[in-house]
Write an enzyme that holds these catalytic residues in place. Structure first.
Site, PDB file in Angstrom:
ATOM      1  CD  GLU A  43     -15.807  -9.500  73.711  1.00  0.00           C
ATOM      2  OE1 GLU A  43     -16.441  -9.891  74.547  1.00  0.00           O
ATOM      3  OE2 GLU A  43     -14.764 -10.127  73.228  1.00  0.00           O
ATOM      4  CG  ASP A  45     -13.025  -9.280  70.879  1.00  0.00           C
ATOM      5  OD1 ASP A  45     -13.206  -8.326  71.538  1.00  0.00           O
ATOM      6  OD2 ASP A  45     -13.367 -10.483  70.948  1.00  0.00           O
ATOM      7  CD  GLU A  47      -9.822 -11.926  70.457  1.00  0.00           C
ATOM      8  OE1 GLU A  47     -10.096 -12.410  71.460  1.00  0.00           O
ATOM      9  OE2 GLU A  47      -9.581 -12.742  69.281  1.00  0.00           O
ATOM     10  CD  GLN A  60      -9.293 -15.097  66.958  1.00  0.00           C
ATOM     11  OE1 GLN A  60      -8.657 -16.248  66.445  1.00  0.00           O
ATOM     12  NE2 GLN A  60      -9.601 -15.073  68.007  1.00  0.00           N
ATOM     13  NE  ARG A  71     -21.335 -12.951  63.572  1.00  0.00           N
ATOM     14  CZ  ARG A  71     -22.363 -12.907  64.478  1.00  0.00           C
ATOM     15  NH1 ARG A  71     -21.873 -12.451  65.767  1.00  0.00           N
ATOM     16  NH2 ARG A  71     -23.539 -13.047  64.513  1.00  0.00           N
ATOM     17  CG  ASP A 136      -6.157 -23.330  75.790  1.00  0.00           C
ATOM     18  OD1 ASP A 136      -5.969 -22.420  75.667  1.00  0.00           O
ATOM     19  OD2 ASP A 136      -7.124 -23.858  76.322  1.00  0.00           O
TER      20      ASP A 136
END
Length: 227
Positions: A43, A45, A47, A60, A71, A136
């Site tokens: 994967e 990413d 983000e 991110q 990571r 959260d």
């Protein structure tokens, strides 16, 4: 493999309507390439973690290889991504994975298989985009909560482009280093990219798992080769 898209966080028309910035909430916005193999997935990413109103937005990045992730690196963007479209790109070849924002490198993840570090290069990948609740932890460690009165939350794309080995396709495509994205000029940063990358790391990076001794008392092997 190269994936590139001009993306905007605001709710806006795809063609000519002026931007209407509305994203001042803390829904996690994620664009990823991922395999479907549970437990050993690969994967890559991008983000967007949200912000407090008036504060910089955080992007991110994360890389999973054979099921191992964690990571994360985080960068404060030097612009408001909800105000207009910007270009987010990933150059992924046998030598490194390069994340770019408006042609500025924000992360280089090197192939460190020689150090025993798994590198995502063998699994079939799909491209996904999601908006999901993460208040959260995603913004200020979970201190900022989602303002659900701003729903629905939307993200738009334009000028999406991808150049990669198609599946099904030639069986040797992913194994060869003869694809253009594996050419000599794409195996490392050029001098301009290197200067920009150092600028990002010096002035905009706010978190790097490589320096998080609470999580990693022993520095991960791939962290000794980051450019």
């Amino acid at each position: 493999m190269v994936i590139q898209s001009r993306e905007a966080s605001p709710e806006r028309d795809m063609h000519s309507a002026p931007p209407r910035p509305v994203i001042r909430f803390w829904v996690r916005f994620k664009v990823q390439m991922a395999s479907d193999v549970a437990g050993v997935r690969d994967e890559v990413d991008f983000e967007f973690l949200g912000n407090r109103t008036g504060q910089p937005y955080t992007v991110q990045t994360n890389v999973y290889a054979r099921g191992k992730g964690d990571r994360e690196q985080r960068v404060k963007l030097w612009f408001d991504p909800s105000a207009d479209f910007h270009t987010y790109s990933i150059l992924w070849n046998h030598y490194h994975i390069l994340f770019l924002v408006d042609e500025v490198p924000i992360r280089v993840y090197k192939n460190n298989e020689a150090r025993g570090v798994p590198y995502p290069k063998a699994q079939t990948m799909g491209i996904y985009s999601t908006l999901w609740e993460a208040d959260d932890w995603a913004t200020r460690g979970g201190l900022e909560k989602i303002d659900w009165t701003k729903a629905p939350f939307l993200a738009y794309y334009r000028d999406f482009d991808i150049d990669a080995c198609a599946v099904p396709g030639p069986s040797g495509c992913t194994a060869t280093t003869n694809n253009w994205w594996d050419g000599p000029s794409y195996r490392q940063l050029d001098p301009v990219q290197a200067r920009r990358y150092h600028w990002v790391r010096m002035y905009h990076m706010i978190y790097d798992y490589c320096t998080d001794k609470a999580r990693y008392p022993v520095t991960p092997a791939e962290c000794f080769s980051w450019i």
